[in-house]
Design a protein around this motif. Structure first.
Motif, PDB file in Angstrom:
ATOM      1  N   ALA A 183     -33.206  72.402 -22.841  1.00  0.00           N
ATOM      2  CA  ALA A 183     -34.443  73.118 -23.137  1.00  0.00           C
ATOM      3  C   ALA A 183     -35.397  72.111 -23.759  1.00  0.00           C
ATOM      4  CB  ALA A 183     -34.187  74.274 -24.083  1.00  0.00           C
ATOM      5  N   MET A 184     -36.648  72.068 -23.281  1.00  0.00           N
ATOM      6  CA  MET A 184     -37.586  71.040 -23.726  1.00  0.00           C
ATOM      7  C   MET A 184     -38.955  71.624 -24.023  1.00  0.00           C
ATOM      8  SD  MET A 184     -36.596  67.932 -21.101  1.00  0.00           S
ATOM      9  CE  MET A 184     -36.161  68.980 -19.701  1.00  0.00           C
ATOM     10  N   VAL A 185     -39.627  70.988 -24.980  1.00  0.00           N
ATOM     11  CA  VAL A 185     -41.010  71.348 -25.299  1.00  0.00           C
ATOM     12  C   VAL A 185     -41.782  70.063 -25.558  1.00  0.00           C
ATOM     13  CG1 VAL A 185     -40.440  71.660 -27.744  1.00  0.00           C
ATOM     14  CG2 VAL A 185     -42.510  72.717 -26.795  1.00  0.00           C
ATOM     15  N   GLU A 186     -42.996  69.974 -25.006  1.00  0.00           N
ATOM     16  CA  GLU A 186     -43.858  68.817 -25.183  1.00  0.00           C
ATOM     17  C   GLU A 186     -45.228  69.328 -25.619  1.00  0.00           C
ATOM     18  OE1 GLU A 186     -42.538  65.728 -24.502  1.00  0.00           O
ATOM     19  OE2 GLU A 186     -40.664  66.624 -23.785  1.00  0.00           O
ATOM     20  N   PHE A 187     -45.747  68.761 -26.715  1.00  0.00           N
ATOM     21  CA  PHE A 187     -47.024  69.218 -27.247  1.00  0.00           C
ATOM     22  C   PHE A 187     -48.000  68.052 -27.351  1.00  0.00           C
ATOM     23  CE2 PHE A 187     -49.771  70.006 -31.027  1.00  0.00           C
ATOM     24  CZ  PHE A 187     -50.523  71.046 -30.493  1.00  0.00           C
ATOM     25  N   TYR A 188     -49.199  68.238 -26.803  1.00  0.00           N
ATOM     26  CA  TYR A 188     -50.248  67.232 -26.913  1.00  0.00           C
ATOM     27  C   TYR A 188     -51.090  67.558 -28.146  1.00  0.00           C
ATOM     28  CZ  TYR A 188     -49.299  64.896 -22.526  1.00  0.00           C
ATOM     29  OH  TYR A 188     -48.708  64.145 -21.535  1.00  0.00           O
ATOM     30  N   ALA A 189     -50.796  66.857 -29.247  1.00  0.00           N
ATOM     31  CA  ALA A 189     -51.537  67.065 -30.481  1.00  0.00           C
ATOM     32  C   ALA A 189     -53.000  66.668 -30.308  1.00  0.00           C
ATOM     33  CB  ALA A 189     -50.906  66.270 -31.618  1.00  0.00           C
ATOM     34  N   THR A 190     -53.223  65.637 -29.498  1.00  0.00           N
ATOM     35  CA  THR A 190     -54.562  65.216 -29.075  1.00  0.00           C
ATOM     36  C   THR A 190     -54.449  64.875 -27.588  1.00  0.00           C
ATOM     37  OG1 THR A 190     -54.307  62.828 -29.429  1.00  0.00           O
ATOM     38  CG2 THR A 190     -54.871  64.181 -31.364  1.00  0.00           C
ATOM     39  N   PRO A 191     -55.570  64.631 -26.898  1.00  0.00           N
ATOM     40  CA  PRO A 191     -55.467  64.236 -25.487  1.00  0.00           C
ATOM     41  C   PRO A 191     -54.673  62.958 -25.277  1.00  0.00           C
ATOM     42  CG  PRO A 191     -57.697  64.959 -25.969  1.00  0.00           C
ATOM     43  CD  PRO A 191     -56.979  64.890 -27.290  1.00  0.00           C
ATOM     44  N   GLN A 192     -54.516  62.148 -26.345  1.00  0.00           N
ATOM     45  CA  GLN A 192     -53.787  60.887 -26.229  1.00  0.00           C
ATOM     46  C   GLN A 192     -52.365  60.953 -26.765  1.00  0.00           C
ATOM     47  OE1 GLN A 192     -56.996  60.843 -27.884  1.00  0.00           O
ATOM     48  NE2 GLN A 192     -57.896  60.558 -25.856  1.00  0.00           N
ATOM     49  N   LEU A 193     -52.091  61.832 -27.733  1.00  0.00           N
ATOM     50  CA  LEU A 193     -50.811  61.855 -28.439  1.00  0.00           C
ATOM     51  C   LEU A 193     -49.918  62.993 -27.963  1.00  0.00           C
ATOM     52  CD1 LEU A 193     -48.933  60.823 -30.694  1.00  0.00           C
ATOM     53  CD2 LEU A 193     -50.160  62.356 -32.269  1.00  0.00           C
ATOM     54  N   ARG A 194     -48.721  62.622 -27.471  1.00  0.00           N
ATOM     55  CA  ARG A 194     -47.732  63.613 -27.022  1.00  0.00           C
ATOM     56  C   ARG A 194     -46.494  63.540 -27.916  1.00  0.00           C
ATOM     57  NH1 ARG A 194     -43.089  63.211 -24.678  1.00  0.00           N
ATOM     58  NH2 ARG A 194     -43.401  60.988 -24.307  1.00  0.00           N
ATOM     59  N   ILE A 195     -45.985  64.705 -28.323  1.00  0.00           N
ATOM     60  CA  ILE A 195     -44.764  64.794 -29.128  1.00  0.00           C
ATOM     61  C   ILE A 195     -43.798  65.721 -28.400  1.00  0.00           C
ATOM     62  CG2 ILE A 195     -43.777  65.419 -31.362  1.00  0.00           C
ATOM     63  CD1 ILE A 195     -46.572  65.025 -32.563  1.00  0.00           C
ATOM     64  N   GLY A 196     -42.573  65.255 -28.167  1.00  0.00           N
ATOM     65  CA  GLY A 196     -41.624  66.045 -27.384  1.00  0.00           C
ATOM     66  C   GLY A 196     -40.267  66.171 -28.033  1.00  0.00           C
ATOM     67  N   TYR A 197     -39.568  67.255 -27.681  1.00  0.00           N
ATOM     68  CA  TYR A 197     -38.212  67.491 -28.187  1.00  0.00           C
ATOM     69  C   TYR A 197     -37.377  68.149 -27.082  1.00  0.00           C
ATOM     70  CZ  TYR A 197     -34.305  69.688 -30.612  1.00  0.00           C
ATOM     71  OH  TYR A 197     -33.043  70.099 -30.977  1.00  0.00           O
ATOM     72  N   ALA A 198     -36.119  67.737 -26.992  1.00  0.00           N
ATOM     73  CA  ALA A 198     -35.195  68.327 -26.021  1.00  0.00           C
ATOM     74  C   ALA A 198     -33.863  68.615 -26.700  1.00  0.00           C
ATOM     75  CB  ALA A 198     -34.978  67.382 -24.836  1.00  0.00           C
ATOM     76  N   TYR A 199     -33.285  69.747 -26.360  1.00  0.00           N
ATOM     77  CA  TYR A 199     -31.957  70.106 -26.852  1.00  0.00           C
ATOM     78  C   TYR A 199     -31.058  70.347 -25.647  1.00  0.00           C
ATOM     79  CZ  TYR A 199     -28.102  72.556 -29.082  1.00  0.00           C
ATOM     80  OH  TYR A 199     -26.858  72.934 -29.507  1.00  0.00           O
TER      81      TYR A 199
END
Length: 336
Positions: free
Chosen positions: A282-298
């Protein structure tokens, strides 16, 4: 003493399932779809501007000697005519029980435009680097400290390696193929010799990665991106990753993947009773800004190791250094 034997047994079991059941020796991350440089050198420069990506993976939490992997990569364009040349570099550290692998690669991609609007390109990539394979003898002292077959400390070997890949993309579709560990058939330095003993713990083989994906526009603020990857080492089970993501309002990716082994053809060295199932993510990816991506996978293991550990965690961060000359890339981001 029984506790030590149990730890030794579980560590051996981990190596068997990690390197045989999945048939893959190469490092692979669940979130590879957000930075495919680790599986195809032709991907270098795809995002246009320079892209920095970092990822850390802790597999099989609470399992003795469980794999832990970290990687940092950067890639972009050289500024050559028509943005034809992409370059990149990647540093990876992979630790599994007493084994440790440290690798450094450089990548070159030649990107051929296929239309005047520059929406389609065929990319051809090369990668070259070195890998240091190590075994820590101190981590093997479970039963008898006087065992002469165990190294007193860490022993290691450094060998060269190369990769080759092709990558084709449009705004809605991509397909790629890459061959990894090209020198593995001609080098045997990943074996260790100490005190007259031959260690065959780490010995890599060539790998083929083939992947493809498509982007569907479901509505103005909702997109669907399914993808598939075939991983082959020609000895173990043929492995497939099936992944699907929903993109919400150009900011949030939510999805998951399923990994499993498939018998595509007869392989004499493959045990017929070998477990084919692997894991789901299960994964989620969030673009905090148009340039910055933060992701997590379990990851949830669904083979026989499920009862021995508590899943796998993977964190990734990506940052795109936008060139002011190409502001349009921020407005129309790369989806692959």
């Amino acid at each position: 003493m029984k506790g030590k034997f149990k730890i030794l047994f579980l560590s051996i079991l981990a190596v068997i399932f990690a390197r045989e059941t999945t048939a893959q020796q190469n490092v692979q991350f669940s979130q590879y779809v957000f930075n495919m440089l680790s599986v195809n050198p032709a991907y270098a420069g795809y995002k246009g501007d320079w892209y920095l990506n970092g990822v850390y993976r802790h597999q099989w939490v609470n399992f003795p000697g469980a794999p832990q992997t970290g990687a940092v990569s950067i890639d972009g364009l050289t500024g050559a005519r028509d943005e034809r040349v992409g370059v990149g570099a990647q540093l990876t550290v992979d630790k599994l029980g007493p084994q440790e692998i440290l690798s450094a690669y450089g990548f070159y991609s030649y990107r051929i435009p296929l239309d005047e609007e520059d929406t389609r390109r065929l990319c051809i990539g090369l990668g070259g680097g070195i890998t240091q394979y190590s075994i820590d003898g101190t981590a093997l002292k479970y039963v008898d400290d006087l065992d002469q077959a165990i190294p007193l400390g860490k022993t290691s070997q450094i060998i060269p390696d190369a990769r080759f890949g092709v990558y084709y993309y449009t705004p809605k579709f991509y397909v790629g193929a890459a061959v990894m560990d090209l020198f593995s058939l001609y080098t045997d330095n990943s074996r260790y010799y100490w005190g007259g003993y031959n260690y065959k713990t780490i010995r890599k083989t060539q790998h083929l990665y083939v992947n493809a994906g498509y982007l569907f526009d479901l509505s103005e603020n909702l997109k669907l991106k399914p993808s598939i990857m075939w991983k082959e080492d020609f000895k173990g089970p043929s492995n497939f990753d099936f992944t699907a993501f929903l993109l919400i309002a150009e900011k949030l990716w939510i999805g998951g993947s399923y990994r499993t082994g498939v018998k595509l053809w007869s392989k004499p060295a493959l045990d017929k009773e070998l477990e084919q199932l692997d894991a789901a993510s299960a994964m989620v990816e969030f673009y905090a800004t148009p340039q910055l991506r933060i992701g997590y996978a379990y990851d949830i293991t669904i083979n026989k190791l499920a009862s021995y550990q508590q899943g796998s965690h993977e964190i990734s961060v990506g940052y795109l250094f936008n060139n002011k000359k190409y502001k349009s890339r921020t407005v129309s981001p790369r989806y692959f």
